[in-house]
Design a protein around this motif. Structure first.
Motif, PDB file in Angstrom:
ATOM      1  N   VAL A  83      25.093 -17.356  -2.750  1.00  0.00           N
ATOM      2  CA  VAL A  83      24.209 -16.723  -3.408  1.00  0.00           C
ATOM      3  C   VAL A  83      23.803 -17.121  -4.253  1.00  0.00           C
ATOM      4  O   VAL A  83      23.856 -17.849  -5.300  1.00  0.00           O
ATOM      5  CB  VAL A  83      24.977 -15.412  -3.437  1.00  0.00           C
ATOM      6  N   THR A  84      22.352 -16.074  -4.599  1.00  0.00           N
ATOM      7  CA  THR A  84      22.218 -15.735  -5.241  1.00  0.00           C
ATOM      8  C   THR A  84      22.929 -15.314  -7.014  1.00  0.00           C
ATOM      9  O   THR A  84      23.541 -13.998  -6.132  1.00  0.00           O
ATOM     10  CB  THR A  84      20.873 -15.655  -5.726  1.00  0.00           C
ATOM     11  N   THR A  85      22.865 -15.650  -7.996  1.00  0.00           N
ATOM     12  CA  THR A  85      23.541 -14.740  -9.412  1.00  0.00           C
ATOM     13  C   THR A  85      22.648 -14.136  -9.595  1.00  0.00           C
ATOM     14  O   THR A  85      21.256 -14.256  -9.847  1.00  0.00           O
ATOM     15  CB  THR A  85      24.611 -15.264 -10.020  1.00  0.00           C
ATOM     16  N   ASP A  89      15.995 -15.407 -11.252  1.00  0.00           N
ATOM     17  CA  ASP A  89      15.047 -14.471 -11.530  1.00  0.00           C
ATOM     18  C   ASP A  89      14.115 -14.755 -10.660  1.00  0.00           C
ATOM     19  O   ASP A  89      13.593 -15.957 -10.769  1.00  0.00           O
ATOM     20  CB  ASP A  89      14.664 -15.036 -13.083  1.00  0.00           C
ATOM     21  N   ALA A  90      13.710 -14.521  -9.356  1.00  0.00           N
ATOM     22  CA  ALA A  90      12.773 -14.818  -8.459  1.00  0.00           C
ATOM     23  C   ALA A  90      11.312 -14.640  -9.194  1.00  0.00           C
ATOM     24  O   ALA A  90      10.296 -15.340  -8.415  1.00  0.00           O
ATOM     25  CB  ALA A  90      12.530 -13.742  -7.605  1.00  0.00           C
ATOM     26  N   ASN A  91      10.675 -14.413 -10.073  1.00  0.00           N
ATOM     27  CA  ASN A  91       9.720 -13.830 -10.530  1.00  0.00           C
ATOM     28  C   ASN A  91       9.464 -16.041 -11.496  1.00  0.00           C
ATOM     29  O   ASN A  91       8.836 -16.631 -12.094  1.00  0.00           O
ATOM     30  CB  ASN A  91       9.103 -13.083 -11.548  1.00  0.00           C
ATOM     31  N   ASN A  92      10.209 -16.496 -11.749  1.00  0.00           N
ATOM     32  CA  ASN A  92      11.079 -17.880 -12.693  1.00  0.00           C
ATOM     33  C   ASN A  92      10.801 -19.012 -11.204  1.00  0.00           C
ATOM     34  O   ASN A  92      11.348 -18.858 -10.741  1.00  0.00           O
ATOM     35  CB  ASN A  92      12.066 -17.969 -13.522  1.00  0.00           C
ATOM     36  N   ALA A  93       9.364 -19.426 -11.967  1.00  0.00           N
ATOM     37  CA  ALA A  93       8.975 -20.735 -11.340  1.00  0.00           C
ATOM     38  C   ALA A  93       9.993 -22.251 -11.246  1.00  0.00           C
ATOM     39  O   ALA A  93      10.219 -22.615 -10.218  1.00  0.00           O
ATOM     40  CB  ALA A  93       7.724 -21.278 -11.805  1.00  0.00           C
ATOM     41  N   THR A 111      18.301 -17.959   0.502  1.00  0.00           N
ATOM     42  CA  THR A 111      19.115 -17.802   0.456  1.00  0.00           C
ATOM     43  C   THR A 111      19.255 -15.738  -0.396  1.00  0.00           C
ATOM     44  O   THR A 111      18.242 -15.565  -0.940  1.00  0.00           O
ATOM     45  CB  THR A 111      20.228 -18.290  -1.171  1.00  0.00           C
ATOM     46  N   VAL A 112      19.929 -15.095  -0.178  1.00  0.00           N
ATOM     47  CA  VAL A 112      20.380 -13.752  -0.615  1.00  0.00           C
ATOM     48  C   VAL A 112      21.097 -13.369  -1.851  1.00  0.00           C
ATOM     49  O   VAL A 112      21.331 -14.321  -2.038  1.00  0.00           O
ATOM     50  CB  VAL A 112      20.686 -12.906   0.592  1.00  0.00           C
ATOM     51  N   SER A 113      21.051 -12.299  -2.563  1.00  0.00           N
ATOM     52  CA  SER A 113      21.837 -12.383  -3.677  1.00  0.00           C
ATOM     53  C   SER A 113      23.570 -11.902  -2.674  1.00  0.00           C
ATOM     54  O   SER A 113      23.616 -11.063  -1.835  1.00  0.00           O
ATOM     55  CB  SER A 113      21.292 -11.561  -4.454  1.00  0.00           C
ATOM     56  N   TRP A 114      24.091 -11.458  -4.255  1.00  0.00           N
ATOM     57  CA  TRP A 114      25.575 -11.315  -3.516  1.00  0.00           C
ATOM     58  C   TRP A 114      25.354  -9.441  -3.154  1.00  0.00           C
ATOM     59  O   TRP A 114      26.324  -9.273  -2.610  1.00  0.00           O
ATOM     60  CB  TRP A 114      26.453 -12.074  -4.857  1.00  0.00           C
ATOM     61  N   HIS A 115      24.235  -9.592  -4.287  1.00  0.00           N
ATOM     62  CA  HIS A 115      24.705  -7.845  -3.788  1.00  0.00           C
ATOM     63  C   HIS A 115      23.962  -7.509  -2.214  1.00  0.00           C
ATOM     64  O   HIS A 115      24.576  -6.397  -1.999  1.00  0.00           O
ATOM     65  CB  HIS A 115      24.150  -7.458  -5.146  1.00  0.00           C
ATOM     66  N   GLU A 116      23.217  -8.347  -1.411  1.00  0.00           N
ATOM     67  CA  GLU A 116      23.019  -7.939  -0.147  1.00  0.00           C
ATOM     68  C   GLU A 116      23.811  -8.334   0.740  1.00  0.00           C
ATOM     69  O   GLU A 116      24.254  -8.251   1.782  1.00  0.00           O
ATOM     70  CB  GLU A 116      21.210  -8.773   0.492  1.00  0.00           C
ATOM     71  N   VAL A 117      24.664  -9.118   0.126  1.00  0.00           N
ATOM     72  CA  VAL A 117      25.805  -9.464   1.398  1.00  0.00           C
ATOM     73  C   VAL A 117      26.630  -8.406   1.374  1.00  0.00           C
ATOM     74  O   VAL A 117      26.980  -8.125   2.055  1.00  0.00           O
ATOM     75  CB  VAL A 117      26.586 -10.768   0.231  1.00  0.00           C
ATOM     76  N   ILE A 118      26.804  -8.083   0.073  1.00  0.00           N
ATOM     77  CA  ILE A 118      27.630  -6.569   0.496  1.00  0.00           C
ATOM     78  C   ILE A 118      27.317  -5.656   0.473  1.00  0.00           C
ATOM     79  O   ILE A 118      27.168  -4.556   1.352  1.00  0.00           O
ATOM     80  CB  ILE A 118      27.952  -6.091  -1.059  1.00  0.00           C
ATOM     81  N   ALA A 119      26.392  -5.321   0.438  1.00  0.00           N
ATOM     82  CA  ALA A 119      25.403  -4.205   1.296  1.00  0.00           C
ATOM     83  C   ALA A 119      25.230  -3.889   2.220  1.00  0.00           C
ATOM     84  O   ALA A 119      25.245  -3.375   3.612  1.00  0.00           O
ATOM     85  CB  ALA A 119      23.799  -4.170   0.114  1.00  0.00           C
ATOM     86  N   SER A 120      25.497  -4.827   3.248  1.00  0.00           N
ATOM     87  CA  SER A 120      25.228  -5.367   4.586  1.00  0.00           C
ATOM     88  C   SER A 120      26.144  -5.749   5.017  1.00  0.00           C
ATOM     89  O   SER A 120      26.348  -4.536   6.068  1.00  0.00           O
ATOM     90  CB  SER A 120      25.008  -7.352   4.818  1.00  0.00           C
ATOM     91  N   LEU A 121      27.551  -5.263   4.336  1.00  0.00           N
ATOM     92  CA  LEU A 121      29.059  -5.315   4.650  1.00  0.00           C
ATOM     93  C   LEU A 121      28.676  -3.612   5.231  1.00  0.00           C
ATOM     94  O   LEU A 121      29.632  -3.548   6.100  1.00  0.00           O
ATOM     95  CB  LEU A 121      29.968  -6.136   4.517  1.00  0.00           C
ATOM     96  N   LYS A 122      28.456  -3.219   4.097  1.00  0.00           N
ATOM     97  CA  LYS A 122      29.154  -1.763   4.227  1.00  0.00           C
ATOM     98  C   LYS A 122      27.733  -1.302   5.765  1.00  0.00           C
ATOM     99  O   LYS A 122      28.136   0.273   5.382  1.00  0.00           O
ATOM    100  CB  LYS A 122      28.225  -0.691   2.848  1.00  0.00           C
ATOM    101  N   ARG A 123      26.684  -1.400   5.633  1.00  0.00           N
ATOM    102  CA  ARG A 123      26.037  -1.101   6.335  1.00  0.00           C
ATOM    103  C   ARG A 123      26.376  -0.984   7.881  1.00  0.00           C
ATOM    104  O   ARG A 123      25.867  -0.709   8.644  1.00  0.00           O
ATOM    105  CB  ARG A 123      24.804  -2.098   6.292  1.00  0.00           C
TER     106      ARG A 123
END
Length: 222
Positions: A83-85, A89-93, A111-123
């Motif tokens: 995951v990304t932490t 920063d998605a805007n940082n080149a 790669t998705v963020s760890w937040h998306e991992v948790i959100a997906s599990l709940k969905r």
């Protein structure tokens, strides 16, 4: 009986070969399959785990929903994700460059963020029991074992080791001793390892995000 699912027929063959040699075929086996389309009946599996496997899709719902479907009510699903932490920063080149080349060298989608991992599990219906970033634990940095060094383990990652391995593969490829593309593959893997270390040092990437989730029991959903 533990059953491993792998999309690579060769890896399934090797797994079962080694299991047979070790006398473990009564305890575990491997089958060829797609983890987004598991060939198991609904609510038929006692538990599901994945170690650095589900990072090979960024559509987490597609694989987590299958784990949810095949698990028996009340059973658990655990995994280690890449995951990304929060520092990414998605805007940082520079962050984008490191992440892209890390993914290219390791054969990964975005790669998705760890937040998306948790959100997906709940969905997908899971109750999230626990989660943590394993990279934040331990006395030594997690990327230390991938870093260059002059010991037996780190030599291949030194400047000399990299050049030696590249020259050897280039020569063997030209002589027809190894398959075409091996030299390029080695370069991609090397780049992936370099970016993995850099992503770790920058604190923007983790290959050790752990979660434990549970499929609610029938009583809880009624």
């Amino acid at each position: 009986m533990s059953t491993g699912v792998n999309i690579s027929e060769y890896q399934v063959y090797r797994t079962n070969l080694l299991n047979r040699k070790a006398g473990l075929m009564e305890q575990c086996r491997a089958v060829t399959g797609d983890f987004t389309k598991l060939e198991f009946d609904d609510s038929s599996v006692d538990g599901v785990y994945a170690i650095e496997a589900t990072c090979h899709t960024n559509d987490k719902d597609s694989v987590y929903s299958e784990a949810f479907r095949v698990l028996k009510p009340g059973a658990y699903f655990s995994a280690w994700e890449w995951v990304t932490t929060d520092q990414y920063d998605a805007n940082n080149a520079e962050h984008q460059r490191v992440r892209f080349n890390l993914e290219k060298g390791n054969g990964l989608p975005e790669t998705v963020s760890w937040h998306e991992v948790i959100a997906s599990l709940k969905r997908c219906g899971f109750e999230v029991i626990e989660y943590f970033d394993g990279c934040e634990q331990g006395e030594l940095p997690w990327w230390n074992s991938v870093n260059a060094g002059w010991g037996l383990r780190g030599f291949s990652r030194t400047w000399f080791g990299i050049r030696f391995t590249g020259a050897l593969l280039w020569t063997l490829e030209k002589l027809g001793i190894v398959s075409q593309g091996m030299y390029e593959a080695q370069n991609n893997l090397q780049c992936g390892a370099d970016m993995l270390v850099l992503g770790g040092k920058m604190g923007i990437y983790s290959p050790m995000f752990f979660f434990l989730a549970r499929k609610p029991s029938t009583a809880e959903t009624s």
